[in-house]
Motif scaffolding. Structure first.
Motif, PDB file in Angstrom:
ATOM      1  N   TRP A   1       7.284  14.509 -31.494  1.00 55.63           N
ATOM      2  CA  TRP A   1       7.300  15.082 -30.151  1.00 55.63           C
ATOM      3  C   TRP A   1       6.491  16.377 -30.107  1.00 55.63           C
ATOM      4  O   TRP A   1       6.468  17.142 -31.073  1.00 55.63           O
ATOM      5  N   LYS A   2       5.848  16.629 -28.969  1.00 52.07           N
ATOM      6  CA  LYS A   2       5.027  17.822 -28.781  1.00 52.07           C
ATOM      7  C   LYS A   2       5.903  18.923 -28.204  1.00 52.07           C
ATOM      8  O   LYS A   2       6.216  18.932 -27.022  1.00 52.07           O
ATOM      9  N   LEU A   3       6.304  19.844 -29.068  1.00 52.38           N
ATOM     10  CA  LEU A   3       7.296  20.836 -28.692  1.00 52.38           C
ATOM     11  C   LEU A   3       6.673  22.205 -28.448  1.00 52.38           C
ATOM     12  O   LEU A   3       5.654  22.549 -29.069  1.00 52.38           O
ATOM     13  N   PRO A   4       7.273  23.014 -27.583  1.00 53.98           N
ATOM     14  CA  PRO A   4       6.730  24.349 -27.293  1.00 53.98           C
ATOM     15  C   PRO A   4       7.108  25.370 -28.365  1.00 53.98           C
ATOM     16  O   PRO A   4       7.711  26.411 -28.090  1.00 53.98           O
ATOM     17  N   PHE A   5       6.768  25.049 -29.599  1.00 57.60           N
ATOM     18  CA  PHE A   5       7.020  25.924 -30.746  1.00 57.60           C
ATOM     19  C   PHE A   5       5.727  26.063 -31.541  1.00 57.60           C
ATOM     20  O   PHE A   5       4.909  25.136 -31.593  1.00 57.60           O
ATOM     21  N   SER A   6       5.565  27.184 -32.210  1.00 55.22           N
ATOM     22  CA  SER A   6       4.333  27.415 -32.968  1.00 55.22           C
ATOM     23  C   SER A   6       4.179  26.440 -34.118  1.00 55.22           C
ATOM     24  O   SER A   6       3.065  26.207 -34.600  1.00 55.22           O
TER      25      SER A   6
ATOM     26  N   LEU B   1      11.954   7.509 -33.066  1.00 57.93           N
ATOM     27  CA  LEU B   1      11.280   8.581 -32.337  1.00 57.93           C
ATOM     28  C   LEU B   1      11.156   8.298 -30.847  1.00 57.93           C
ATOM     29  O   LEU B   1      11.332   9.202 -30.024  1.00 57.93           O
ATOM     30  N   ASN B   2      10.858   7.045 -30.498  1.00 56.27           N
ATOM     31  CA  ASN B   2      10.494   6.748 -29.113  1.00 56.27           C
ATOM     32  C   ASN B   2      11.355   5.693 -28.447  1.00 56.27           C
ATOM     33  O   ASN B   2      11.168   5.422 -27.260  1.00 56.27           O
ATOM     34  N   GLY B   3      12.271   5.079 -29.188  1.00 47.29           N
ATOM     35  CA  GLY B   3      13.127   4.044 -28.629  1.00 47.29           C
ATOM     36  C   GLY B   3      14.551   4.533 -28.469  1.00 47.29           C
ATOM     37  O   GLY B   3      14.787   5.667 -28.049  1.00 47.29           O
TER      38      GLY B   3
ATOM     39  N   LEU C   1      19.219   8.979 -37.172  1.00 45.11           N
ATOM     40  CA  LEU C   1      19.256   9.357 -35.764  1.00 45.11           C
ATOM     41  C   LEU C   1      18.093  10.266 -35.409  1.00 45.11           C
ATOM     42  O   LEU C   1      17.667  11.095 -36.212  1.00 45.11           O
ATOM     43  N   SER C   2      17.616  10.145 -34.171  1.00 55.81           N
ATOM     44  CA  SER C   2      16.693  11.127 -33.613  1.00 55.81           C
ATOM     45  C   SER C   2      17.482  12.314 -33.101  1.00 55.81           C
ATOM     46  O   SER C   2      18.478  12.151 -32.392  1.00 55.81           O
ATOM     47  N   ASN C   3      17.033  13.522 -33.434  1.00 53.95           N
ATOM     48  CA  ASN C   3      17.641  14.715 -32.848  1.00 53.95           C
ATOM     49  C   ASN C   3      16.985  15.110 -31.535  1.00 53.95           C
ATOM     50  O   ASN C   3      17.478  15.984 -30.836  1.00 53.95           O
ATOM     51  N   ALA C   4      15.876  14.460 -31.192  1.00 48.62           N
ATOM     52  CA  ALA C   4      15.196  14.779 -29.943  1.00 48.62           C
ATOM     53  C   ALA C   4      15.969  14.273 -28.735  1.00 48.62           C
ATOM     54  O   ALA C   4      16.054  14.951 -27.708  1.00 48.62           O
TER      55      ALA C   4
END
Length: 397
Positions: free
Chosen positions: A368-373, A121-123, A330-333
């Motif tokens: 992750w804090k995403l701009p989705f509802s 997630l973060n690495g 894998l991260s998709n972010a």
């Protein structure tokens, strides 16, 4: 000129993903599916960083000659722990769709898997496990062990309109040129760099192809930095909410046939990171709507951005080959991935076969804090059609 796009054309925002239906979903939680973003939370290009720093930014040169930095060979003890947990789960008679950490206990591996989750997630965003004995275990036990590992990384989300939470990347003879109807993972065609509709994607190699089907990945943050230095106009185009993504007919009642959003997002809140959503097959397949004047055709700037993004990913990619028993997470972010076209063995040898997991990590649990509802929803993202129940077939359908 194409008519103005309205919310009616885009369809409803959700399909009641937050309602609990224990009779359909074993844990009562429904995959939210493909949504439009909260447009008032989108960041403008001027607010995006000119350079990203930190562990999510990496150069393939740092890894290609140092596989020990991104591979983990299952030890004999780890294999035995997974085997015992899988045997106990199978003996319980529980459906694969009902597997949880509590029903697939790995007390000795759990701390390592939690650190792996944070690293994804973060690495650097990826890791390759090696040595799951899939040929010895067979598809059922291998699927249990694989999905059991997945429960330590996230929540299973549906990958298609059939509700598959265990997917199968396999050539089933679908026509790869029919990109408005066919998902490319069901063909032997090349996949361009993309991110899946989930937070973490897993691939377990069950059988290799005769040739091709090799994997490439790239840090989207390294790609971003390169584009900001070389062609910042491309970054600006990718950050605008002018991109239409096809739902390819996998649509719930009341939803539109596509979503409209940017390719590059900024996390909500302070110090938001850059999140990438991209799949050229889902963008180019919408010509049936642009040709009819329903949505705009890709502009010259968009065509350039799509081309330059792919070329830059190719230039910066780390190449890897999945052997039988390998698992790639894998991260998709912040990682984009692709695969080369492939050719299968002639019968009776098996066709190339990868089992796939799509995993969600809600923002309240480190995601992750995403701009989705649905940012806080446990099973955010994925593909959900109405109340289709989750399924976990052991082979492609």
């Amino acid at each position: 000129m194409a008519p103005a796009l309205t919310e009616t054309a885009l369809g409803t925002q959700s399909a009641d993903y937050d309602k609990t239906i224990k009779a359909i979903f074993p844990d009562g939680i429904k995959t939210s599916g493909q949504l439009n973003p909260n447009y008032d939370q989108l960041a403008s290009y001027d607010s995006l960083p000119r350079e990203i720093t930190g562990p999510t930014v990496w150069d393939a040169e740092d890894y290609k000659n140092n596989p020990e930095r991104w591979t983990h060979h299952f030890s004999a003890d780890e294999t035995a722990e997974m085997s015992d947990a899988a045997d106990m789960f199978i003996a319980s008679g529980t459906s694969l769709t009902g597997i949880t950490k509590e029903k697939y206990s790995l007390p000795r591996m759990s701390a390592f898997l939690e650190s792996l989750r944070k690293e994804i997630l973060n690495g650097k965003g990826f890791l390759l496990f090696k040595g799951m004995p899939v040929e010895k275990w067979g598809n059922h036990k291998s699927a249990v062990a694989y999905m059991g590992l997945g429960t330590y990384l996230g929540y299973f989300v549906s990958q298609n309109g059939l509700g598959h939470v265990l997917g199968h990347v396999k050539d089933v003879g679908a026509d790869a040129t029919q990109i408005d109807k066919v998902r490319i993972y069901r063909t032997a065609a090349r996949q361009f760099f993309h991110a899946d509709d989930c937070d973490i994607v897993g691939l377990l190699c069950i059988a290799r192809s005769l040739e091709g089907g090799e994997s490439d990945i790239a840090s989207s943050h390294e790609v971003y930095n390169t584009l900001q230095r070389e062609q910042p106009d491309v970054v600006e185009t990718l950050s605008q909410p002018i991109w239409y993504f096809d739902r390819k007919g996998e649509v719930s009642e009341g939803q539109g046939q596509y979503t409209k959003q940017p390719v590059l997002y900024k996390e909500t809140g302070a110090d938001g990171r850059i999140y990438t959503k991209w799949d050229p097959y889902y963008v180019h397949s919408l010509s049936r709507f642009s040709d009819a004047g329903i949505i705009p055709a890709l502009s010259e700037a968009q065509q350039k951005a799509a081309r330059v993004l792919e070329e830059t990913c190719q230039r910066l990619a780390l190449h890897m080959i999945l052997e039988v028993g390998d698992i790639q997470f894998l991260s998709n972010a912040h990682v984009l991935h692709s695969r080369t076209a492939y050719k299968d063995h002639a019968p009776p040898l098996p066709r190339r076969h990868l089992m796939r997991l799509w995993l969600a990590t809600p923002e309240g649990e480190g995601g992750w804090k995403l701009p989705f509802s649905d940012s806080g929803h446990k099973k955010r993202g994925g593909v959900q059609v109405n109340d289709t129940a989750p399924r976990a077939p052991l082979d492609a359908e």
